[in-house]
Design an enzyme around this catalytic site. Structure first.
Site, PDB file in Angstrom:
ATOM      1  N   HIS A  48     -58.366   7.836  -0.178  1.00 32.21           N
ATOM      2  CA  HIS A  48     -56.974   7.443  -0.408  1.00 32.21           C
ATOM      3  C   HIS A  48     -56.600   7.653  -1.881  1.00 32.21           C
ATOM      4  CE1 HIS A  48     -59.523   4.073  -1.482  1.00 32.21           C
ATOM      5  NE2 HIS A  48     -58.589   3.720  -2.347  1.00 32.21           N
ATOM      6  N   THR A  51     -54.049  11.349  -6.060  1.00 32.85           N
ATOM      7  CA  THR A  51     -54.510  12.613  -6.652  1.00 32.85           C
ATOM      8  C   THR A  51     -56.032  12.725  -6.749  1.00 32.85           C
ATOM      9  OG1 THR A  51     -54.264  11.547  -8.814  1.00 32.85           O
ATOM     10  CG2 THR A  51     -52.465  13.012  -8.103  1.00 32.85           C
ATOM     11  N   ARG A  52     -56.491  13.974  -6.775  1.00 28.67           N
ATOM     12  CA  ARG A  52     -57.883  14.307  -7.069  1.00 28.67           C
ATOM     13  C   ARG A  52     -57.885  15.578  -7.926  1.00 28.67           C
ATOM     14  NH1 ARG A  52     -58.246  10.152  -4.737  1.00 28.67           N
ATOM     15  NH2 ARG A  52     -59.797   9.450  -3.231  1.00 28.67           N
ATOM     16  N   LYS A 269     -53.941   8.736 -15.455  1.00 29.15           N
ATOM     17  CA  LYS A 269     -55.168   8.230 -14.809  1.00 29.15           C
ATOM     18  C   LYS A 269     -56.387   8.694 -15.602  1.00 29.15           C
ATOM     19  CE  LYS A 269     -56.702   9.492 -10.309  1.00 29.15           C
ATOM     20  NZ  LYS A 269     -56.373   9.406  -8.869  1.00 29.15           N
ATOM     21  N   HIS A 273     -66.927   7.975 -14.514  1.00 31.33           N
ATOM     22  CA  HIS A 273     -67.615   8.536 -13.337  1.00 31.33           C
ATOM     23  C   HIS A 273     -68.861   7.696 -13.013  1.00 31.33           C
ATOM     24  CE1 HIS A 273     -68.888  11.418 -10.415  1.00 31.33           C
ATOM     25  NE2 HIS A 273     -69.864  11.925 -11.131  1.00 31.33           N
ATOM     26  N   CYS A 316     -61.609   2.352  -5.419  1.00 31.23           N
ATOM     27  CA  CYS A 316     -62.045   3.417  -4.523  1.00 31.23           C
ATOM     28  C   CYS A 316     -63.569   3.347  -4.455  1.00 31.23           C
ATOM     29  CB  CYS A 316     -61.574   4.752  -5.089  1.00 31.23           C
ATOM     30  SG  CYS A 316     -61.654   6.129  -3.940  1.00 31.23           S
ATOM     31  N   LYS A 349     -62.308  18.029  -3.202  1.00 29.24           N
ATOM     32  CA  LYS A 349     -61.878  19.421  -3.393  1.00 29.24           C
ATOM     33  C   LYS A 349     -62.512  20.379  -2.386  1.00 29.24           C
ATOM     34  CE  LYS A 349     -63.878  19.122  -7.535  1.00 29.24           C
ATOM     35  NZ  LYS A 349     -64.742  17.964  -7.251  1.00 29.24           N
TER      36      LYS A 349
HETATM   37  C1  LIG Z   1     -61.946   7.059  -7.732  1.00 28.50           C
HETATM   38  C2  LIG Z   1     -62.384   8.329  -7.096  1.00 28.50           C
HETATM   39  C3  LIG Z   1     -62.070   9.529  -7.702  1.00 28.50           C
HETATM   40  C4  LIG Z   1     -62.482  10.733  -7.141  1.00 28.50           C
HETATM   41  N1  LIG Z   1     -62.117  11.885  -7.748  1.00 28.50           N
HETATM   42  C5  LIG Z   1     -62.418  13.056  -7.164  1.00 28.50           C
HETATM   43  C6  LIG Z   1     -61.923  14.257  -7.707  1.00 28.50           C
HETATM   44  O1  LIG Z   1     -61.222  14.237  -8.714  1.00 28.50           O
HETATM   45  N2  LIG Z   1     -62.232  15.415  -7.088  1.00 28.50           N
HETATM   46  C7  LIG Z   1     -62.985  15.454  -5.969  1.00 28.50           C
HETATM   47  O2  LIG Z   1     -63.227  16.547  -5.464  1.00 28.50           O
HETATM   48  N3  LIG Z   1     -63.458  14.318  -5.410  1.00 28.50           N
HETATM   49  C8  LIG Z   1     -63.189  13.138  -5.967  1.00 28.50           C
HETATM   50  N4  LIG Z   1     -63.615  11.972  -5.418  1.00 28.50           N
HETATM   51  C9  LIG Z   1     -64.499  12.010  -4.254  1.00 28.50           C
HETATM   52  C10 LIG Z   1     -63.799  12.177  -2.927  1.00 28.50           C
HETATM   53  O3  LIG Z   1     -62.608  11.441  -2.895  1.00 28.50           O
HETATM   54  C11 LIG Z   1     -64.796  11.745  -1.838  1.00 28.50           C
HETATM   55  O4  LIG Z   1     -65.950  12.557  -1.946  1.00 28.50           O
HETATM   56  C12 LIG Z   1     -64.207  11.920  -0.445  1.00 28.50           C
HETATM   57  O5  LIG Z   1     -62.975  11.255  -0.328  1.00 28.50           O
HETATM   58  C13 LIG Z   1     -65.187  11.381   0.592  1.00 28.50           C
HETATM   59  O6  LIG Z   1     -64.575  11.465   1.855  1.00 28.50           O
HETATM   60  P1  LIG Z   1     -65.275  10.961   3.173  1.00 28.50           P
HETATM   61  O7  LIG Z   1     -64.440  11.508   4.290  1.00 28.50           O
HETATM   62  O8  LIG Z   1     -66.723  11.272   3.134  1.00 28.50           O
HETATM   63  O9  LIG Z   1     -65.188   9.356   3.118  1.00 28.50           O
HETATM   64  P2  LIG Z   1     -63.993   8.365   3.483  1.00 28.50           P
HETATM   65  O10 LIG Z   1     -62.719   8.848   2.955  1.00 28.50           O
HETATM   66  O11 LIG Z   1     -64.409   7.005   3.102  1.00 28.50           O
HETATM   67  O12 LIG Z   1     -63.901   8.481   5.060  1.00 28.50           O
HETATM   68  C14 LIG Z   1     -64.803   7.840   5.931  1.00 28.50           C
HETATM   69  C15 LIG Z   1     -64.012   7.213   7.027  1.00 28.50           C
HETATM   70  O13 LIG Z   1     -64.891   6.735   8.037  1.00 28.50           O
HETATM   71  C16 LIG Z   1     -64.342   5.570   8.573  1.00 28.50           C
HETATM   72  N5  LIG Z   1     -65.380   4.813   9.260  1.00 28.50           N
HETATM   73  C17 LIG Z   1     -66.493   4.299   8.710  1.00 28.50           C
HETATM   74  N6  LIG Z   1     -67.212   3.608   9.626  1.00 28.50           N
HETATM   75  C18 LIG Z   1     -66.543   3.706  10.789  1.00 28.50           C
HETATM   76  C19 LIG Z   1     -66.768   3.188  12.096  1.00 28.50           C
HETATM   77  N7  LIG Z   1     -67.811   2.410  12.377  1.00 28.50           N
HETATM   78  N8  LIG Z   1     -65.887   3.493  13.063  1.00 28.50           N
HETATM   79  C20 LIG Z   1     -64.791   4.280  12.792  1.00 28.50           C
HETATM   80  N9  LIG Z   1     -64.515   4.766  11.565  1.00 28.50           N
HETATM   81  C21 LIG Z   1     -65.378   4.494  10.576  1.00 28.50           C
HETATM   82  C22 LIG Z   1     -63.824   4.861   7.318  1.00 28.50           C
HETATM   83  O14 LIG Z   1     -62.929   3.826   7.610  1.00 28.50           O
HETATM   84  C23 LIG Z   1     -63.222   5.993   6.560  1.00 28.50           C
HETATM   85  O15 LIG Z   1     -61.853   6.174   6.846  1.00 28.50           O
HETATM   86  C24 LIG Z   1     -63.231  10.739  -5.938  1.00 28.50           C
HETATM   87  C25 LIG Z   1     -63.544   9.536  -5.312  1.00 28.50           C
HETATM   88  C26 LIG Z   1     -63.119   8.338  -5.871  1.00 28.50           C
HETATM   89  C27 LIG Z   1     -63.472   7.052  -5.190  1.00 28.50           C
HETATM   90  O1  LIG Z   2     -64.879  15.955  -8.848  1.00 27.06           O
HETATM   91  C1  LIG Z   2     -64.152  15.824  -9.838  1.00 27.06           C
HETATM   92  O2  LIG Z   2     -63.570  16.766 -10.335  1.00 27.06           O
HETATM   93  C2  LIG Z   2     -64.012  14.452 -10.464  1.00 27.06           C
HETATM   94  C3  LIG Z   2     -64.064  14.529 -11.938  1.00 27.06           C
HETATM   95  C4  LIG Z   2     -65.435  14.547 -12.457  1.00 27.06           C
HETATM   96  C5  LIG Z   2     -66.251  13.476 -11.912  1.00 27.06           C
HETATM   97  C6  LIG Z   2     -66.079  13.300 -10.509  1.00 27.06           C
HETATM   98  N1  LIG Z   2     -64.987  13.610  -9.914  1.00 27.06           N
END
Ligand SMILES: Cc1cc2nc3c(=O)[nH]c(=O)nc-3n(C[C@H](O)[C@H](O)[C@H](O)COP(=O)(O)OP(=O)(O)OC[C@H]3O[C@@H](n4cnc5c(N)ncnc54)[C@H](O)[C@@H]3O)c2cc1C
Ligand SMILES: O=C(O)[C@@H]1CCCC=N1
Length: 387
Positions: A48, A51-52, A269, A273, A316, A349
């Protein structure tokens, strides 16, 4: 209880990785169910927020190479959905000449990624309002920019539904029974499919416990800080300020990164990390804000145009593997179960490409990239396999 149904594939978790996996499967004509525990959209996981950062600046060639295709897939989704998901801003990388900075620079050069090396004496001409630390050098990865995260999730889930995919939200998966037909029990029904994809973010190990597997994943709460510009707009996307990545600085053991002000006008923002360990359902009980002090000290020295007191703090979660590389693999015993996990704070990304790769694994195809860095067996000594 909702209607039982048989699918070609069930995807658990509608974050960025599960949503793109479901979309790819539906594009390939598979009857696909995407299950999500919370009512969508939600802000309890990792995908959620507004931005990323998207970038090719990496220290491993394979990420830089994979990003080539990921950029193309992002732009395909933009066209299909008719929305803008990416804004090019460039990524300013700053750090001491040797070490990680040099490794990133070499990767960019080796892979022919367009970049500009900023000489320290001309740094402030190109990047006003930033003090480059003594001894630091800087470059700009021109390809980099901002992804609109919430909008991207809406777009990919919408396209998935247009292809006939079913999203069932507000249903938590409570058990999984492996087999030729995998049975998935939720708080609202029982579903069966030939294939299962687990993309459950921080909750991955809870789900894997139903199928005899545990991975060495650490869950971290990340405080997402926004800082007020003293002169509104001076670090803004409109004024062409780039994203930035600060490597190895005196204030911080881990990277600091930032994105130009945009989503909240006048606020930039900037985050650390690293975070503090938590359980996914206890995120808001983890109150550690010591990273805020690190950021205040850094911003006072390097970003004099920001008020060094957080204006907005959001939360997050990161799911981190010991080597910070992803997990993209089949279950070691049940090969019709595919796992995408451990995106370690840098997976957004890659979302469209992760979706494609998890789809390929799920269909039993040879994946488009060498997935050996992402295999489960690299954790041999860590993994508590109960098989
Ligand atoms: C602050 C922050 C900054 C970031 N910045 C960057 C960035 O700049 N660039 C970049 O490339 N990446 C960035 N990332 C990383 C990136 O956002 C994550 O790697 C990515 O969102 C992971 O996605 P996901 O689908 O694995 O997890 P999630 O988005 O958590 O999705 C998992 C989903 O599974 C669901 N779920 C879990 N258990 C169950 C269950 N039992 N039943 C049904 N549903 C379930 C959850 O509710 C959730 O919706 C950042 C992350 C954070 C927290
Ligand atoms: O993946 C990204 O670009 C951001 C910035 C660097 C550290 C982790 N997430």
């Amino acid at each position: 209880m909702s209607t039982e149904g048989d699918y070609d594939c069930i995807v658990i978790g509608a974050g960025v990785q599960g949503s793109f996996s479901a979309y790819e499967l539906a594009k390939r004509g598979r009857r696909t169910l995407l299950l999500e525990q919370f009512v969508l959209p939600h802000s309890r996981g990792s995908s959620h927020g507004q931005t990323r950062i998207i970038r090719k600046a990496y220290d491993q060639d394979y990420y830089t190479v994979m990003m080539d295709e990921s950029y193309r897939l992002w732009s395909q989704l933009e066209e299909e959905a008719g929305v803008k998901l990416y804004r090019q801003t460039g990524l300013l990388v700053m750090g001491p000449e040797n070490g990680t900075y040099q490794v990133i620079k070499n990767t960019l050069q080796r892979n022919g990624v367009p970049m500009v090396i900023l000489q320290p004496e001309e740094f402030s001409k190109h990047i006003p309002h930033v003090n480059l630390a003594d001894g630091d050098v800087a470059l700009v990865d021109i390809t980099a920019g901002v992804l609109y995260a919430d909008r991207a999730l809406r777009a990919v889930q919408g396209q998935f539904q247009k292809l006939g995919g079913i999203i069932t939200d507000g249903q938590k998966v409570t058990d999984i029974r492996p087999g030729d037909l995998v049975t998935v029990m939720t708080s609202g029904g029982v579903y069966r499919a030939k294939n299962l994809v687990v993309t459950a973010g921080c909750w991955t190990n809870t789900l894997l416990s139903y199928i005899g597997l545990q991975l060495p994943l650490q869950v971290l709460k990340i405080n997402v800080y926004y800082w007020k510009e003293k002169d509104p707009g001076c670090y803004s996307l409109q004024n062409r300020f780039p994203c930035f990545l600060q490597i190895e600085c005196p204030e911080a053991e881990h990277h600091i990164y930032g994105l130009p002000s945009n989503e909240y006008p006048g606020l930039m923002k900037v985050c650390y990390h690293m975070g503090s360990e938590t359980k996914p359902d206890e995120r808001d009980r983890q109150m550690d804000k010591s990273d805020g002090d690190i950021l205040k000290r850094y911003l006072t020295r390097c970003f004099p145009g920001l008020v060094p007191e957080p204006a907005v703090v959001e939360s997050c979660l990161y799911t981190v593997t010991p080597d910070e590389h992803f997990v993209l693999d089949c279950h070691p015993v049940h090969n019709n179960i595919v796992i995408g996990a451990g995106f370690s704070g840098h997976g957004f990304k890659f979302g469209p490409l992760i979706g494609k790769l998890l789809c390929e694994l799920s269909l039993g195809e040879v994946p488009s990239y060498d997935l050996s860095p992402f295999r489960i067996r690299r954790f041999q000594e860590h993994s508590k396999s109960a098989l």
